[in-house]
Design an enzyme around this catalytic site. Structure first.
Site, mmCIF file in Angstrom:
data_model
loop_
_atom_site.group_PDB
_atom_site.id
_atom_site.type_symbol
_atom_site.label_atom_id
_atom_site.label_comp_id
_atom_site.label_asym_id
_atom_site.label_seq_id
_atom_site.Cartn_x
_atom_site.Cartn_y
_atom_site.Cartn_z
ATOM 1 C CB CYS A 160 -0.984 -0.019 1.163
ATOM 2 S SG CYS A 160 -2.193 -1.360 0.971
ATOM 3 C CG HIS A 293 -0.865 4.821 5.290
ATOM 4 N ND1 HIS A 293 -0.965 4.726 3.932
ATOM 5 C CD2 HIS A 293 -1.109 3.568 5.773
ATOM 6 C CE1 HIS A 293 -1.257 3.468 3.590
ATOM 7 N NE2 HIS A 293 -1.354 2.751 4.693
ATOM 8 C CG HIS A 330 -5.999 1.563 2.324
ATOM 9 N ND1 HIS A 330 -5.213 2.010 1.288
ATOM 10 C CD2 HIS A 330 -5.149 1.086 3.251
ATOM 11 C CE1 HIS A 330 -3.951 1.803 1.576
ATOM 12 N NE2 HIS A 330 -3.880 1.237 2.771
#
Lengths: 401, 326
Positions: A160, A293, A330
């Site tokens: 990610c 994040h 996400h």
């Protein structure tokens, strides 16, 4: 800027596909007005899963005009990439005047690659083409073919954090003289494979995504693509193109701690931030905004808060920090590029998108999270942080034009 | 010298960096362990697939790890031992990790796609980053980190990045690691056999690199619209001109790639002033290929410069590595 700084690389264009908008204007409007793209998933079966919501791109706009193109692949990730790249090239003024093919690099980050084609290949559909598409570099190569590039083509997968690493790698290719222009970014699609994966990990929340809130209980997934056009500054200047901003520094580091969880001490992330600032030739005092994040998991948000306090020092409390995971979900490999684009747009528009669904402060996460309402602020230098499975960390330092 | 510049694509330029020193090598492949196994394999009749046995690594750390993770850890352990380093020397921020692979996630992805009863223990290992992730955890590595996905060209890219990191003083040493596993998905890859040389070879390869003596390596790559000639001729000519200039390497190691690029490469090299010795890998080891060839060249103290070439999909890449190899 210190004389040891790496050459800044101009960001002259950007393009997006996201659950809240499929062009820069819609994306930005959705971010600052607090639109959430989270909804019930419709594209694949989820009834047997604990969590059935995500940030899905319900219908890819303008697909009709794209389908006249014989080179358009069936793979959803590839279509996202092509869609975002079209916008980025137009934004950069390169759509009608493309760069010399051998001087154009393509660098794409992804956490899932061509996973949709993998399912097809396993069913025996699609033959060799589906097999080739199912590899992690399948979507990148589909984009490279669509662009007719003759330059370097790279695929990175730092989970990610991939969408940040890809920008750093592309900038390095430009600095090393391997390319004058790079199409760089990240992509991933929401599919049953990954929804089921995070479902069994129990990482998905049944509540809202609440980054840095005391009640935060997990992530929701999303999908999309973010693409930027990176150029050597001299090339952009020669074209008379004013950049959207600058990529000043990047670093990707390992945690060496756990296969899914962040290092509780955040040592790898702290190193990534320090090295990215070092590459930018800037100190922590230069950071005026942080795009975190901020997944909304208890561990991630606590570790990120600790690291920001450690690296930025007492100033950490004065620097606005946001997370846009509650807007988009996400988006995995796309997340860091979309967040980098958000940082540059914040610099352009003089406004910070909020962290949505924030209501109860966590004594451990006590920074300025820009809660729920956009804020007037024009950051000159932004820091964007990303983390991923396998202990991947990445940091980008970006400057507004 | 008869360059092919008249037909080569314009604008392909090499990137340069001081060549590192190869301090240690760890190889486990379908041919066997160590560089000698590769030399023995040359000239043998190829099979379709050469699988690599799963190393037996004990301890709680590797209890859940997949075959590709175990191969990676075993290769790193072997490289560290050959370098005469204690494994604890890898721990911390001064060791970098560069990982390259085209396939070492396919088995885990397939297992998760096909088994709806998969557990929490399985899903994290579907990510390619799980392989270098397990290595960084096992050895406590917290330095610069990059995973590149693709075949032989990805490993050449990794070698160049390693050289950059070392030259910039970001790290004291770098592990360049490649892992390829296809046994579990052979029914799929077997169908695509026209895309690669035979046999397809599984393996794990690790080079432990440290700062070198200052001589430069050169790396370039280009993408052909198609891999057939004359497209391949244009790309190969441009890349070789970029990395070699007017020079000729002592040896060319063709690490991986398709027949179209191979024929174009042979034609381009034949036009050079001197004809280098050409070593062709005895199979398709994908991202492991360049590391295997470098390891073998080092083991027999082959004179340089060495030109490593690799192709994957439409990408043709070359890296010129100067002497000394040892």
């Amino acid at each position: 800027m210190s004389p040891r700084a790496a050459e800044p690389v101009a960001v002259t264009g950007a393009g997006v596909v996201s659950p809240i908008g499929q062009d820069l204007d819609a994306f930005w409007a959705g971010l600052v007005t607090g639109v959430s793209g989270i909804a019930e998933i419709e594209r694949f079966p989820v009834a047997d899963l604990r969590v059935t919501r995500g940030g899905e791109v319900k219908k890819l706009h303008r697909v009709a005009e794209l389908t006249h193109d014989a080179r358009l692949p069936a793979c959803r990730a590839s279509r996202f990439l092509i869609h975002a790249t079209r916008e980025a090239l137009a934004h950069a003024g390169l759509a009608a005047d493309p760069p010399e093919p051998a001087r154009l690099a393509v660098v794409i980050g992804t956490a899932l690659g061509g996973i949709d084609d993998a399912a097809r290949a396993l069913r025996g559909d699609g033959g060799v083409r589906a097999l080739c598409g199912s590899l992690y570099d399948g979507p990148t190569w589909n984009l490279a073919r669509w662009l007719d590039t003759e330059g370097p083509v790279l695929t990175v997968s730092t989970a990610c954090a991939s969408g940040a690493t890809s920008l750093g790698v592309a900038a390095e290719l430009i600095r090393a003289g391997r390319a004058d222009v790079a199409v760089a970014g990240g992509v991933d699609v929401l599919c049953r494979f990954v929804q089921r994966g995070f479902n069994v990990l129990r990482s998905l929340t049944r509540d809202q995504v609440r980054p840095f809130d005391r009640r935060r209980s997990g992530i929701l997934l999303g999908e999309g693509a973010g693409i930027v056009v990176l150029e050597r500054a001299a090339c952009a200047a020669a074209r008379g193109r004013a950049p959207l901003g600058w990529l000043l520094g990047h670093a990707s580091t390992a945690d060496g701690a756990h296969i899914t969880a962040p290092d509780p001490e955040g040592r790898g992330l702290a190193l990534a931030i320090r090295q990215a600032l070092g590459e930018a030739g800037l100190g922590p005092d230069s950071v005026e905004f942080v795009s975190a994040h901020g997944t909304g998991t208890p561990a991630n948000d606590r570790v990120e808060t600790d690291v920001l306090k450690r690296v930025l020092g007492p100033r950490a409390y004065a620097v606005p920090v946001n997370s846009i995971k509650a807007h988009l979900g996400h988006t995995m490999g796309a997340a860091a590029t979309l967040e980098a684009i958000m940082c540059l747009l914040a610099g352009r528009h003089g406004q910070l998108p909020p962290t949505l669904n924030y209501g109860e402060s966590d004594p451990h996460c006590d920074l300025d999270w820009v809660p729920n309402e956009a804020r007037r602020h024009r950051p000159r230098v932004s820091l964007s942080t990303s983390l991923g499975f396998g202990g991947c960390n990445a940091a980008l330092v970006l400057a507004a034009a | 010298m008869n360059r092919v510049a008249s037909s080569a694509i314009a604008g392909v330029r090499a990137a340069h960096a001081p060549a590192p020193r190869i301090a240690g090598v760890g190889l486990l492949t379908g041919w066997g362990e160590g560089p000698a196994a590769l030399a023995r394999a040359r000239g043998n009749t190829p099979a379709s697939l050469l699988a690599v046995p799963t190393p037996a690594l004990g301890g709680e750390r590797f209890r859940r790890a997949t075959r590709e993770c175990l191969l990676a850890a075993a290769a790193v352990r072997a490289a560290t031992a050959e370098a005469g380093l204690d494994e604890t020397a890898l721990a911390g921020e001064r060791t970098g990790m560069l990982y390259a692979s085209a396939t070492a996630y396919a088995a885990a992805n397939r297992a998760f796609l096909e088994d709806e009863a998969s557990t929490t223990l399985h899903f994290p290992y579907t990510a390619p980053s799980a392989v270098p992730g397990e290595v960084t955890i096992a050895f406590g590595i917290r330095g610069p980190y990059l995973n590149l996905m693709g075949g032989g060209p990805a490993a050449l890219q990794a070698l160049w990045y390693a050289a950059r990191w070392l030259a910039a003083g970001q790290v004291d040493r770098v592990l360049v690691l490649a892992v390829e596993t296809v046994h579990e998905v052979w029914d799929l890859f077997g169908r695509a056999r026209r895309l690669y040389r035979r046999p397809l070879v599984e393996g794990a390869a690790c080079l432990l690199l440290e700062p070198g003596d200052g001589a430069s390596l050169a790396w370039a790559s280009a993408t052909a619209p198609r891999t057939a000639r004359p497209h391949a001729d244009r790309v190969v000519g441009a890349v070789l001109d970029a990395v070699l200039g007017d020079g000729t390497p002592a040896t060319v190691a063709r690490c991986s790639g398709t027949h179209g690029f191979g024929r174009a490469e042979a034609a381009a090299l034949a036009g050079r002033r001197r004809s280098p010795a050409v070593v062709s890998g005895p199979g398709e080891a994908m991202a492991c290929g360049p590391l295997l060839e470098l390891a073998e060249a080092r083991s027999r103290r082959a004179p340089g410069p060495w030109l490593l070439t690799a192709a994957w999909r439409n990408d043709y890449s070359a890296l010129c590595w100067p002497t000394p190899m040892a």
